[in-house]
Scaffold this motif. Sequence first.
Motif, PDB file in Angstrom:
ATOM      1  N   ASP A 168      41.898  44.961  33.004  1.00 45.35           N
ATOM      2  CA  ASP A 168      42.705  44.863  31.815  1.00 45.35           C
ATOM      3  C   ASP A 168      42.659  43.438  31.236  1.00 45.35           C
ATOM      4  O   ASP A 168      42.622  43.225  29.885  1.00 45.35           O
ATOM      5  CB  ASP A 168      43.979  45.033  31.616  1.00 45.35           C
ATOM      6  CG  ASP A 168      44.555  46.700  32.018  1.00 45.35           C
ATOM      7  OD1 ASP A 168      43.504  47.347  31.938  1.00 45.35           O
ATOM      8  OD2 ASP A 168      45.265  47.090  32.312  1.00 45.35           O
ATOM      9  N   LEU A 169      42.366  42.244  31.950  1.00 48.76           N
ATOM     10  CA  LEU A 169      42.177  40.860  31.544  1.00 48.76           C
ATOM     11  C   LEU A 169      40.859  40.539  31.267  1.00 48.76           C
ATOM     12  O   LEU A 169      40.465  39.505  31.081  1.00 48.76           O
ATOM     13  CB  LEU A 169      42.693  39.949  32.591  1.00 48.76           C
ATOM     14  CG  LEU A 169      44.394  40.049  32.997  1.00 48.76           C
ATOM     15  CD1 LEU A 169      44.673  39.356  34.048  1.00 48.76           C
ATOM     16  CD2 LEU A 169      45.086  39.895  31.761  1.00 48.76           C
ATOM     17  N   GLY A 170      39.871  41.265  31.725  1.00 50.14           N
ATOM     18  CA  GLY A 170      38.229  41.149  31.572  1.00 50.14           C
ATOM     19  C   GLY A 170      37.707  40.660  32.601  1.00 50.14           C
ATOM     20  O   GLY A 170      36.565  39.936  32.390  1.00 50.14           O
ATOM     21  N   ALA A 171      38.497  40.560  33.721  1.00 51.63           N
ATOM     22  CA  ALA A 171      37.663  40.353  34.959  1.00 51.63           C
ATOM     23  C   ALA A 171      36.823  41.199  35.667  1.00 51.63           C
ATOM     24  O   ALA A 171      36.924  42.518  35.471  1.00 51.63           O
ATOM     25  CB  ALA A 171      38.795  39.675  36.090  1.00 51.63           C
ATOM     26  N   GLN A 172      35.801  40.821  36.433  1.00 51.29           N
ATOM     27  CA  GLN A 172      35.106  41.859  37.159  1.00 51.29           C
ATOM     28  C   GLN A 172      34.926  41.395  38.734  1.00 51.29           C
ATOM     29  O   GLN A 172      34.276  41.896  39.379  1.00 51.29           O
ATOM     30  CB  GLN A 172      33.506  41.682  36.547  1.00 51.29           C
ATOM     31  CG  GLN A 172      33.461  42.328  35.358  1.00 51.29           C
ATOM     32  CD  GLN A 172      32.053  42.468  34.962  1.00 51.29           C
ATOM     33  OE1 GLN A 172      31.139  41.866  35.152  1.00 51.29           O
ATOM     34  NE2 GLN A 172      31.773  43.347  33.657  1.00 51.29           N
ATOM     35  N   MET A 173      35.675  40.337  38.766  1.00 46.73           N
ATOM     36  CA  MET A 173      35.778  39.969  40.142  1.00 46.73           C
ATOM     37  C   MET A 173      37.265  39.464  40.685  1.00 46.73           C
ATOM     38  O   MET A 173      37.684  38.716  39.819  1.00 46.73           O
ATOM     39  CB  MET A 173      34.752  38.851  40.511  1.00 46.73           C
ATOM     40  CG  MET A 173      34.695  38.461  41.999  1.00 46.73           C
ATOM     41  SD  MET A 173      33.338  37.023  42.447  1.00 46.73           S
ATOM     42  CE  MET A 173      31.984  38.023  42.337  1.00 46.73           C
ATOM     43  N   VAL A 174      37.731  39.554  41.885  1.00 47.36           N
ATOM     44  CA  VAL A 174      39.061  39.301  42.346  1.00 47.36           C
ATOM     45  C   VAL A 174      38.830  38.445  43.708  1.00 47.36           C
ATOM     46  O   VAL A 174      38.256  39.205  44.571  1.00 47.36           O
ATOM     47  CB  VAL A 174      40.131  40.112  42.537  1.00 47.36           C
ATOM     48  CG1 VAL A 174      41.504  39.418  42.994  1.00 47.36           C
ATOM     49  CG2 VAL A 174      40.474  41.049  41.070  1.00 47.36           C
ATOM     50  N   VAL A 175      38.942  37.253  43.768  1.00 45.18           N
ATOM     51  CA  VAL A 175      39.020  36.459  44.941  1.00 45.18           C
ATOM     52  C   VAL A 175      40.250  36.261  45.690  1.00 45.18           C
ATOM     53  O   VAL A 175      41.396  36.113  45.194  1.00 45.18           O
ATOM     54  CB  VAL A 175      37.852  35.258  44.835  1.00 45.18           C
ATOM     55  CG1 VAL A 175      36.649  35.581  44.339  1.00 45.18           C
ATOM     56  CG2 VAL A 175      38.719  34.090  43.980  1.00 45.18           C
ATOM     57  N   ASN A 176      40.117  35.613  46.882  1.00 46.11           N
ATOM     58  CA  ASN A 176      41.462  35.418  47.607  1.00 46.11           C
ATOM     59  C   ASN A 176      42.472  36.451  47.661  1.00 46.11           C
ATOM     60  O   ASN A 176      43.434  36.234  47.453  1.00 46.11           O
ATOM     61  CB  ASN A 176      42.046  34.306  46.950  1.00 46.11           C
ATOM     62  CG  ASN A 176      42.836  33.177  48.263  1.00 46.11           C
ATOM     63  OD1 ASN A 176      42.752  33.548  49.280  1.00 46.11           O
ATOM     64  ND2 ASN A 176      44.045  32.626  47.638  1.00 46.11           N
TER      65      ASN A 176
END
Length: 151
Positions: free
Chosen positions: A109-117
């Motif tokens: 929803d925020l436009g991210a394609q990757m989440v780290v940590n």
Amino acid sequence: MIDLIVFLVLLALGYVFGRFAESRHFKSIQQREQEFAGVLAFSERLPPPSMAHREVALVGGNVVISVDYFKMIAAGLRSLFGGRVRAFESLTERARREALLRMKQEARDLGAQMVVNVKLETASISKGNKGQVGAVEVYAYGTALIEQALT
């Protein structure tokens, strides 16, 4: 005698309806995992060097899933003999996967394609005076790497 019949009926109902709800939830999870396959999640603390200069945001997903009557009885019987409590293993797997999906939804929803940590926090919610597990809570959170619009 009536108490035994009531117990057996509740046990059977708990098994049938609990199994149905769990099966339906697993199907929903599998469909949404395919939908969110494009949002990658990593436990690495730092992003890859090529993505280091992105906008970031904390994202999270939380879920609480209650234990059905049959799982409580099965876990109680297992505690007499020891060993793996498979009834609770499927419960925690569903909760973990659901929390990760909710985190990925927020990231997308925020436009991210990757989440780290990415981290997972779990807690059991007790009920009654004997400290029986009534529900399991899982919170998944991480740092979303958001594409910056070119100006």
